[in-house]
Write an enzyme that holds these catalytic residues in place. Sequence first.
Site, short mmCIF file in Angstrom:
data_model
loop_
_atom_site.label_atom_id
_atom_site.label_comp_id
_atom_site.label_asym_id
_atom_site.label_seq_id
_atom_site.Cartn_x
_atom_site.Cartn_y
_atom_site.Cartn_z
N HIS A 1 36.43 44.68 33.55
CA HIS A 1 37.24 44.06 32.49
C HIS A 1 37.45 42.56 32.71
O HIS A 1 38.08 41.90 31.87
CB HIS A 1 38.61 44.76 32.38
CG HIS A 1 38.52 46.17 31.91
ND1 HIS A 1 37.87 46.53 30.75
CD2 HIS A 1 38.98 47.34 32.45
CE1 HIS A 1 37.95 47.84 30.59
NE2 HIS A 1 38.60 48.37 31.61
N ASP B 1 35.99 58.03 34.55
CA ASP B 1 37.17 58.34 33.73
C ASP B 1 36.82 58.92 32.36
O ASP B 1 37.72 59.31 31.61
CB ASP B 1 38.11 57.12 33.60
CG ASP B 1 37.40 55.83 33.29
OD1 ASP B 1 36.16 55.83 33.11
OD2 ASP B 1 38.09 54.79 33.22
C1 SP5 Z 1 38.60 50.02 35.18
C2 SP5 Z 1 39.39 50.79 34.18
O1 SP5 Z 1 39.10 51.96 33.94
N1 SP5 Z 1 40.44 50.18 33.63
C3 SP5 Z 1 41.22 50.88 32.69
C4 SP5 Z 1 42.18 49.96 32.08
C5 SP5 Z 1 42.79 50.58 30.89
N2 SP5 Z 1 44.15 50.88 31.09
C6 SP5 Z 1 44.83 51.05 29.85
C7 SP5 Z 1 46.13 51.67 30.09
C8 SP5 Z 1 46.84 51.93 28.81
C9 SP5 Z 1 48.15 52.57 29.01
N3 SP5 Z 1 48.19 53.54 30.06
C10 SP5 Z 1 49.46 54.19 30.13
C11 SP5 Z 1 49.71 54.78 31.47
C12 SP5 Z 1 50.15 53.74 32.43
N4 SP5 Z 1 50.43 54.25 33.73
ZN ZN Z 2 37.92 52.86 32.60
#
Ligand code: SP5
Ligand code: ZN
Length: 342
Positions: A166, A285
């Site tokens: 990212h 993921d």
């Molecule tokens: C590398 C990677 O997989 N980064 C992922 C970044 C995306 N994260 C978004 C999170 C959005 C909200 N998540 C809520 C739970 C927070 N603990």
């Molecule tokens: Zn990811």
Amino acid sequence: MLSLPFVWSDDCLRHEPEAEVWVGVRTAATEVPARALAIREALAEAGAREVTAVVHDDSALLAVHDPALVEFLRTAWGEWSAADLPSDRVVPYVFARSELTGGRAPATPAATWAKPGLFAYDTMTLIGPGTWEAARAAVDVALTAVDLVAGGEPLAYACCRPPGHHVTRSLYGGSCYLNNTAIAATALLARLSGPVAIVDVDAHHGNGTQELFLDRRDVLTASVHVDPGAGWFPHFLGFAAENDEANLNLPLAPGTGDDHWLAAVEQAARFAADARALVVALGVDAAAGDPESPLEVTASGYREAGRILGDLGVPTIVVQEGGYDLATVGPLVVETLTGLAR
Ligand code: SP5
Ligand code: ZN
């Protein structure tokens, strides 16, 4: 028996974000050191050979990132912790958007607590005591995997964290600080003949990698990910409208399982077919049990994705990106590498 080298650094464990600030509240961090330990354990059990990361100088890192971002990350925790602020992690509160200054370069703020707003694009990506050391070690892990492949190994896996895909040239976010995948691809291109392809199968769009190679024809970028138009990070990009001769986005609907996901991976592989070397940005993921994405890929789906990409038959580096279910992250990586190594 998984016969391939994987690169490891203990320093990658030193980043302990503890939390992510999401919609203004501190939620529990998902990008935790235990992820890397779980992957390492599964790899050892599968018979893969551990190689300790070799320290590299900053040249490959600075070929990709703005020196100002690197300097900020290197010094952010020291400056923050000396400033006696109410947060135990570096977190932005005001953002230096380019429209704010009419496109002019923003001033370097006098306040320590305003500086993160020059380089961060979200509030989720916190910096603490070991963040720099871990992020820099992740670069060394990726570059050591490049050394192995440039030295004749057909396949090497970089067991690194924090992840990187990212991060743009100057901005960090999405639980990422330095773009390990992009740095590996750039270093690989300098060592082997190009073009190099990056195929990103993390559940989220590889927006940093896309932006870094936007005007390049010697690094092809493809990303298979959940449709940002359905409400998923990175929200602002990752659409098919951004596609051109050297960039392919394949956004998928939430709930997508093996069939359509593997069709997209095959399309990405066809897009990469003329490349002379491959970097796989391996987020696991997209798996059904992952807490951070709505895709429903199975373990055998990941193995098949490995086979599809392995069929390209070119020197390949696999760089770890996301994957947050601690019970399955290791086995999913092993499945993918087994498909690739065959
Ligand atoms: C590398 C990677 O997989 N980064 C992922 C970044 C995306 N994260 C978004 C999170 C959005 C909200 N998540 C809520 C739970 C927070 N603990
Ligand atoms: Zn990811």
